[in-house]
Motif scaffolding. Structure first.
Motif, short mmCIF file in Angstrom:
data_model
loop_
_atom_site.label_atom_id
_atom_site.label_comp_id
_atom_site.label_asym_id
_atom_site.label_seq_id
_atom_site.Cartn_x
_atom_site.Cartn_y
_atom_site.Cartn_z
N HIS A 1 -61.52 43.25 -13.18
CA HIS A 1 -62.44 42.78 -11.87
C HIS A 1 -61.64 42.58 -11.00
N SER B 1 -58.45 41.31 -17.26
CA SER B 1 -59.50 41.58 -16.42
C SER B 1 -60.53 40.01 -16.01
N THR C 1 -63.81 38.05 -16.26
CA THR C 1 -65.14 38.36 -16.38
C THR C 1 -65.95 37.87 -14.79
N ASP D 1 -65.88 34.43 -14.63
CA ASP D 1 -64.95 33.51 -14.05
C ASP D 1 -64.20 33.70 -13.26
#
Length: 212
Positions: free
Chosen positions: A139, A179, A181, A184
């Motif tokens: 992400h 990755s 989230t 986060d």
């Protein structure tokens, strides 16, 4: 560099392209800083910026200077204090940037800022015909997270504490081994006081090939 950012933001507002402001402002700042930092003499510090909207809704940024020295993309070590500028530009533009000559002395460095969500597969060929695969699993742009954290003066441990995750996980996010989230990543952006779009993994669609 303040003048370049102000000029950029003025153009984006006039063109109704404010959604690109976060990424484009970072890109132009890094390119102008690089041009000034590596100038050999006073005449080399004469820097011009050019902005042009692209048919697909993206933005072309050009930074012209009188120095013949061409920047090179390098991967700095984790403890390096400099050398991350072009790596950040490469990450934010999905590899769509390059260097070319211009009329007269010097060079121009160009970069294309894409509209988010253009594609999930690859970044296309820019002016240099460069093509590279972009991972889907992340992400975040790891280089962007590291850059923003170092700009804020925070250690990985302190940032992890502010976000509420372990220092080990923070290190994996910055290295690209895991990755973040979406939640986060949003907390990381708030802790670093920067737009989340600056930290997000960007995907570029097909890019037009342009002449040098």
């Amino acid at each position: 560099m303040v003048w370049a950012r102000r000029l950029l933001l003025w153009h984006l507002e006039a063109w109704g392209m404010d959604r690109l402001a976060g990424v484009a402002e970072l890109v132009v700042s890094e390119l102008v800083t690089n041009a000034v930092r590596h100038a050999h003499g006073p005449e080399d510090t004469l820097v011009e910026t050019w902005f042009r909207p692209l048919p697909d809704g993206g933005l072309l940024i050009e930074v012209h200077d009188a120095s013949s020295r061409r920047p090179e993309l390098r991967q700095p070590s984790s403890d390096a204090e400099s050398g991350r500028g072009l790596a950040l530009v490469d990450a934010l533009t999905g590899g769509s940037w390059g260097v070319s000559g211009r009329e007269g002395v010097g060079k121009l460095v160009w970069a294309e800022c894409a509209v988010e969500g253009d594609s999930d597969e690859v970044s296309g060929a820019g002016r240099g015909g460069r093509r590279r695969e972009r991972p889907r699993s992340l992400h975040q742009e790891p280089e962007a997270v590291t850059w923003a954290r170092e700009k804020s003066g925070l250690t990985k441990r302190r940032l992890a504490e502010l976000v509420g995750i372990s220092e080990q996980l923070m290190g994996e996010v910055e290295s690209g081994r895991r990755s973040a989230t979406p939640a986060d990543l949003a907390r990381i952006a708030r802790a670093l006081n920067c737009p989340v779009v600056v930290l997000e993994r960007r995907h570029s669609g097909s890019r037009r090939a342009a002449s040098t």
